[in-house]
Design an enzyme around this catalytic site. Structure first.
Site, short mmCIF file in Angstrom:
data_model
loop_
_atom_site.label_atom_id
_atom_site.label_comp_id
_atom_site.label_asym_id
_atom_site.label_seq_id
_atom_site.Cartn_x
_atom_site.Cartn_y
_atom_site.Cartn_z
N ASP A 50 0.82 -1.21 0.00
CA ASP A 50 0.00 0.00 0.00
C ASP A 50 0.86 1.26 0.00
O ASP A 50 2.03 1.25 0.40
CB ASP A 50 -0.92 0.01 1.23
CG ASP A 50 -2.24 -0.69 0.98
OD1 ASP A 50 -2.51 -1.07 -0.17
OD2 ASP A 50 -3.02 -0.84 1.94
N LYS A 72 -3.04 2.89 -2.19
CA LYS A 72 -4.30 3.06 -1.48
C LYS A 72 -4.13 4.25 -0.56
O LYS A 72 -3.50 4.17 0.50
CB LYS A 72 -4.67 1.81 -0.65
CG LYS A 72 -5.23 0.66 -1.47
CD LYS A 72 -6.64 0.95 -1.90
CE LYS A 72 -7.26 -0.23 -2.64
NZ LYS A 72 -8.59 0.08 -3.15
N MET A 189 -9.62 9.08 8.47
CA MET A 189 -10.09 9.59 7.18
C MET A 189 -11.22 10.61 7.35
O MET A 189 -12.20 10.62 6.61
CB MET A 189 -10.54 8.43 6.28
CG MET A 189 -9.41 7.45 5.94
SD MET A 189 -9.98 5.96 5.10
CE MET A 189 -10.65 5.02 6.50
#
Length: 271
Positions: A50, A72, A189
């Site tokens: 990632d 990602k 996030m």
């Protein structure tokens, strides 16, 4: 008389050809890798990595290993999940020792559950190695706990980024629960939707609720700001904090604020 089952704790995990291991790379600092994670990375012949995995973590890989970057990162162009799952399946069927290297922990907002289901449905043996998640490493780097007997009886890890077509978290209900149950909220996030999260949390939590925003947790470029729920959005804009970052809401942050540390603060000065 039946004897209790025994476990051979000395036997080392095997990383065999044709298998996949989901490895948590932790928040970025390679010294936070577990010993088992380092062993898995060294044993891999193929690593699917990632975006948020640091070069220091990849230093454990064999020079003969094939490293495939499958980006990602929130808010950026990402490799489709279906394509990543196809790559894992193909490599395992070709007899490779496959490691899927994921930032943080594979099972905390890492889509590890989806990958395990896909691989096991195809008959591929899968192992999981946990990693330290950014929500823990970030606040710990500032010397504050996520739980405290006086201030926080539990902790909720939650995403601020809803799946397309999903209504997402009921932040108003969560705010009331956090207030009544004395919970710390760790929001992943959440920077891009901070304005809406702030407005909804303020329906159940006071505006002066302590809050920390930690960007690039555990890395040399780590920055943080200590503020309040009422000033969340303004602080993000003023300090120009962005992803990847975690937002920690709750009275456990009050101890960091009391230390009167400079803001934003690098990890090296926080240690």
């Amino acid at each position: 008389m039946n004897m209790p089952a025994t476990v051979n704790v000395s036997s080392a995990t095997q990383f065999n050809p044709g298998t996949v291991t989901l490895v948590g790379a932790g928040p970025g600092d390679p010294e936070l890798l577990t010993i088992k994670a380092a062993r898995a990375i060294a044993a891999a012949t193929v690593l699917l990595v990632d975006d948020l995995v640091s070069d220091g973590v990849l230093a454990h890989a064999s020079p003969r290993a094939r490293i495939v970057h499958v980006g990602k990162r929130g808010g950026c162009k990402s490799t489709p999940q279906a394509f990543i799952e196809k790559l894992m399946l193909m490599a395992a069927r070709e007899g490779e020792v496959v490691v899927r290297l994921k930032g943080g922990d594979p099972f905390i907002f890492g889509r590890g559950g989806e990958e395990v289901e896909h691989l096991r449905a195809a008959g591929i043996e899968v192992q999981i190695i946990n990693g330290i998640t950014a929500g823990l490493a970030g606040l710990t780097s500032l010397g504050a706990p996520l739980t405290h007997r006086d201030h926080a009886h539990g902790v909720v890890f939650i995403t601020g980024h809803a799946k397309p077509g999903d209504s997402g978290t009921d932040w108003q209900a969560l705010a009331a629960t956090a207030r009544d149950a004395k919970l710390t909220l760790v929001i992943y996030m959440g920077v891009s939707s901070a304005e809406q999260i702030q407005a909804d949390l303020l329906t159940g939590l006071p505006a002066d609720t302590p809050l920390a925003i930690i960007q690039h947790a555990s890395l040399p470029q780590q920055r943080h700001a200590i503020t309040t729920l009422g000033d969340l959005r303004a602080t993000i804009a003023r300090e120009q904090l962005g992803s990847p970052a975690v937002i920690v809401v709750g009275d456990v942050v009050r101890g960091v604020a009391a230390m009167d540390l400079p803001q934003p603060l690098s990890l090296s000065r926080a240690a």
